[in-house]
Design a protein around this motif. Structure first.
Motif, PDB file in Angstrom:
ATOM      1  N   ALA A 107       9.111  -5.138 -28.801  1.00  0.00           N
ATOM      2  CA  ALA A 107       8.716  -4.803 -30.530  1.00  0.00           C
ATOM      3  C   ALA A 107       8.480  -3.351 -30.660  1.00  0.00           C
ATOM      4  O   ALA A 107       8.315  -3.130 -31.859  1.00  0.00           O
ATOM      5  CB  ALA A 107       7.149  -5.636 -30.468  1.00  0.00           C
ATOM      6  N   LEU A 108       8.507  -2.426 -29.797  1.00  0.00           N
ATOM      7  CA  LEU A 108       8.123  -1.179 -30.065  1.00  0.00           C
ATOM      8  C   LEU A 108       9.647  -0.396 -30.595  1.00  0.00           C
ATOM      9  O   LEU A 108      10.722  -0.696 -29.922  1.00  0.00           O
ATOM     10  CB  LEU A 108       7.657  -0.260 -29.141  1.00  0.00           C
ATOM     11  N   PRO A 109       9.521   0.567 -31.327  1.00  0.00           N
ATOM     12  CA  PRO A 109      10.807   1.484 -31.669  1.00  0.00           C
ATOM     13  C   PRO A 109      11.088   2.268 -30.339  1.00  0.00           C
ATOM     14  O   PRO A 109      10.570   2.592 -29.664  1.00  0.00           O
ATOM     15  CB  PRO A 109      10.414   2.577 -32.548  1.00  0.00           C
ATOM     16  N   MET A 110      12.552   2.376 -30.475  1.00  0.00           N
ATOM     17  CA  MET A 110      13.167   3.339 -29.378  1.00  0.00           C
ATOM     18  C   MET A 110      12.377   4.588 -29.331  1.00  0.00           C
ATOM     19  O   MET A 110      12.136   5.245 -30.220  1.00  0.00           O
ATOM     20  CB  MET A 110      14.550   3.429 -29.559  1.00  0.00           C
ATOM     21  N   GLN A 111      12.308   5.174 -28.170  1.00  0.00           N
ATOM     22  CA  GLN A 111      11.925   6.462 -27.841  1.00  0.00           C
ATOM     23  C   GLN A 111      13.243   7.391 -27.389  1.00  0.00           C
ATOM     24  O   GLN A 111      13.848   6.971 -26.632  1.00  0.00           O
ATOM     25  CB  GLN A 111      10.750   6.520 -26.679  1.00  0.00           C
ATOM     26  N   VAL A 112      13.303   8.247 -28.308  1.00  0.00           N
ATOM     27  CA  VAL A 112      14.459   9.138 -28.104  1.00  0.00           C
ATOM     28  C   VAL A 112      14.186  10.480 -27.428  1.00  0.00           C
ATOM     29  O   VAL A 112      13.325  10.975 -27.635  1.00  0.00           O
ATOM     30  CB  VAL A 112      15.284   9.573 -29.469  1.00  0.00           C
ATOM     31  N   GLY A 141      18.103   6.795 -25.039  1.00  0.00           N
ATOM     32  CA  GLY A 141      16.837   6.076 -25.702  1.00  0.00           C
ATOM     33  C   GLY A 141      16.039   5.169 -24.845  1.00  0.00           C
ATOM     34  O   GLY A 141      16.874   4.602 -24.102  1.00  0.00           O
ATOM     35  N   LEU A 142      14.922   5.107 -24.896  1.00  0.00           N
ATOM     36  CA  LEU A 142      14.116   4.229 -23.877  1.00  0.00           C
ATOM     37  C   LEU A 142      13.289   3.060 -25.059  1.00  0.00           C
ATOM     38  O   LEU A 142      12.939   3.364 -26.003  1.00  0.00           O
ATOM     39  CB  LEU A 142      13.008   5.014 -23.025  1.00  0.00           C
ATOM     40  N   ARG A 143      13.257   1.858 -24.363  1.00  0.00           N
ATOM     41  CA  ARG A 143      12.890   0.642 -24.944  1.00  0.00           C
ATOM     42  C   ARG A 143      11.364   0.514 -24.366  1.00  0.00           C
ATOM     43  O   ARG A 143      11.387  -0.012 -23.285  1.00  0.00           O
ATOM     44  CB  ARG A 143      13.596  -0.472 -25.011  1.00  0.00           C
ATOM     45  N   PRO A 144      10.216   0.891 -24.805  1.00  0.00           N
ATOM     46  CA  PRO A 144       8.961   0.816 -24.287  1.00  0.00           C
ATOM     47  C   PRO A 144       8.625  -0.675 -24.179  1.00  0.00           C
ATOM     48  O   PRO A 144       7.824  -1.065 -23.037  1.00  0.00           O
ATOM     49  CB  PRO A 144       7.829   1.718 -25.192  1.00  0.00           C
ATOM     50  N   SER A 145       9.035  -1.444 -25.294  1.00  0.00           N
ATOM     51  CA  SER A 145       8.622  -2.806 -25.101  1.00  0.00           C
ATOM     52  C   SER A 145       9.891  -3.619 -26.132  1.00  0.00           C
ATOM     53  O   SER A 145      10.185  -2.666 -26.889  1.00  0.00           O
ATOM     54  CB  SER A 145       7.322  -3.174 -25.341  1.00  0.00           C
ATOM     55  N   GLY A 159      28.322  -4.060 -42.965  1.00  0.00           N
ATOM     56  CA  GLY A 159      28.268  -3.361 -44.224  1.00  0.00           C
ATOM     57  C   GLY A 159      27.138  -2.350 -44.587  1.00  0.00           C
ATOM     58  O   GLY A 159      26.668  -2.059 -45.498  1.00  0.00           O
ATOM     59  N   HIS A 160      27.387  -1.279 -43.201  1.00  0.00           N
ATOM     60  CA  HIS A 160      26.459  -0.190 -43.489  1.00  0.00           C
ATOM     61  C   HIS A 160      27.654   1.052 -43.365  1.00  0.00           C
ATOM     62  O   HIS A 160      28.625   1.150 -42.900  1.00  0.00           O
ATOM     63  CB  HIS A 160      25.725  -0.059 -42.483  1.00  0.00           C
ATOM     64  N   ASP A 161      26.851   2.030 -44.105  1.00  0.00           N
ATOM     65  CA  ASP A 161      27.561   3.555 -44.053  1.00  0.00           C
ATOM     66  C   ASP A 161      27.780   4.073 -42.648  1.00  0.00           C
ATOM     67  O   ASP A 161      28.644   4.574 -42.047  1.00  0.00           O
ATOM     68  CB  ASP A 161      27.261   4.450 -45.144  1.00  0.00           C
ATOM     69  N   ALA A 162      26.458   3.803 -41.904  1.00  0.00           N
ATOM     70  CA  ALA A 162      26.490   4.479 -40.529  1.00  0.00           C
ATOM     71  C   ALA A 162      25.250   3.418 -39.847  1.00  0.00           C
ATOM     72  O   ALA A 162      24.540   2.947 -40.475  1.00  0.00           O
ATOM     73  CB  ALA A 162      25.948   5.766 -40.526  1.00  0.00           C
ATOM     74  N   VAL A 163      25.249   3.557 -38.529  1.00  0.00           N
ATOM     75  CA  VAL A 163      24.456   2.740 -37.896  1.00  0.00           C
ATOM     76  C   VAL A 163      23.689   3.704 -36.664  1.00  0.00           C
ATOM     77  O   VAL A 163      24.395   4.466 -36.101  1.00  0.00           O
ATOM     78  CB  VAL A 163      24.929   1.591 -37.022  1.00  0.00           C
ATOM     79  N   ALA A 164      22.194   4.002 -36.836  1.00  0.00           N
ATOM     80  CA  ALA A 164      21.726   4.828 -35.898  1.00  0.00           C
ATOM     81  C   ALA A 164      21.780   4.186 -34.416  1.00  0.00           C
ATOM     82  O   ALA A 164      21.427   3.165 -34.329  1.00  0.00           O
ATOM     83  CB  ALA A 164      20.235   5.127 -36.242  1.00  0.00           C
ATOM     84  N   PRO A 165      21.778   4.979 -33.422  1.00  0.00           N
ATOM     85  CA  PRO A 165      21.865   4.363 -31.984  1.00  0.00           C
ATOM     86  C   PRO A 165      20.582   3.637 -31.712  1.00  0.00           C
ATOM     87  O   PRO A 165      20.534   2.607 -31.167  1.00  0.00           O
ATOM     88  CB  PRO A 165      22.047   5.704 -30.996  1.00  0.00           C
ATOM     89  N   ALA A 166      19.676   3.999 -32.131  1.00  0.00           N
ATOM     90  CA  ALA A 166      18.170   3.215 -31.598  1.00  0.00           C
ATOM     91  C   ALA A 166      18.155   2.009 -32.371  1.00  0.00           C
ATOM     92  O   ALA A 166      17.621   1.098 -31.873  1.00  0.00           O
ATOM     93  CB  ALA A 166      16.980   4.113 -32.549  1.00  0.00           C
ATOM     94  N   THR A 167      19.041   1.743 -33.429  1.00  0.00           N
ATOM     95  CA  THR A 167      19.147   0.506 -34.031  1.00  0.00           C
ATOM     96  C   THR A 167      19.537  -0.573 -33.075  1.00  0.00           C
ATOM     97  O   THR A 167      19.104  -1.751 -33.121  1.00  0.00           O
ATOM     98  CB  THR A 167      19.796   0.533 -35.331  1.00  0.00           C
ATOM     99  N   LEU A 168      20.566  -0.029 -32.235  1.00  0.00           N
ATOM    100  CA  LEU A 168      21.106  -1.088 -31.428  1.00  0.00           C
ATOM    101  C   LEU A 168      20.643  -1.200 -30.068  1.00  0.00           C
ATOM    102  O   LEU A 168      20.920  -1.936 -29.327  1.00  0.00           O
ATOM    103  CB  LEU A 168      22.805  -0.460 -31.172  1.00  0.00           C
ATOM    104  N   ARG A 169      19.454  -0.470 -29.899  1.00  0.00           N
ATOM    105  CA  ARG A 169      18.622  -0.638 -28.489  1.00  0.00           C
ATOM    106  C   ARG A 169      19.367  -0.756 -27.351  1.00  0.00           C
ATOM    107  O   ARG A 169      19.080  -0.995 -26.191  1.00  0.00           O
ATOM    108  CB  ARG A 169      17.885  -1.861 -28.825  1.00  0.00           C
TER     109      ARG A 169
END
Length: 163
Positions: free
Chosen positions: A32-37, A26-30, A79-89
């Motif tokens: 504030a922006l979401p990750m780009q997979v 994943g890439l972090r363009p900035s 407290g989650h069932d799963a965490v998506a990789p993009a969430t962790l940046r």
């Protein structure tokens, strides 16, 4: 003080026969922006990944990696069932090799050579991303920062090997 390379502890720490695998990029363009997979990313010697906000950075944080095996622990602790990789940046999700064992040593991902520089501590955004206590849920599970020693292209599926 560095360990004596002949000490029993240094010998244990140097024994890393496991090989890992890149599962996600994943890439972090900035900030504030979401990750780009992506399926692959260009790693620049002494810099970062093309398209990532840290691409021209100081070098010791050129790539951030997180342990795939830690994702379920972070999910459970927040407290989650799963965490998506993009969430962790983090830039790379790696499985099959203990990332903390790569701190202070060189390793290869595909054609790219890296050096583990320091643990990748969670940022304050984890409270928003994971909810109350998200920052603390990631403590000790944040992964590893690495300096790019020799650039090239990193692909999903590339082998991770200690040198």
């Amino acid at each position: 003080m560095p360990l004596n390379p002949e000490s029993p502890l240094a010998k244990l720490m140097a024994n890393l026969p496991q090989r890992g695998r890149v599962d996600w990029i994943g890439l972090r363009p900035s900030r504030a922006l979401p990750m780009q997979v992506v399926d692959e990313a260009e790693a620049s010697t002494g810099g970062g990944l093309a398209g990532d906000r840290y691409a021209g950075g100081s070098g010791k944080r050129g790539i951030t990696l997180i342990q795939a095996e830690h994702l379920p622990a972070i999910a459970a602790l927040s407290g989650h069932d799963a965490v998506a990789p993009a969430t962790l940046r983090r830039n790379l999700v790696v499985s099959g090799i203990p990332l903390i064992a790569l701190k202070g040593r060189r390793f290869r991902i595909g054609e790219v050579e890296l050096e583990g520089t320091e643990p990748c501590d969670p940022c304050s955004r984890m409270e928003d991303a994971l909810g109350a206590g998200g920052y603390n849920a990631m403590r000790g599970h944040g992964g590893l920062c690495a300096r790019i020693v020799r650039g090239g292209v990193v692909h999903v599926g590339d082998e991770v090997q200690a040198l």
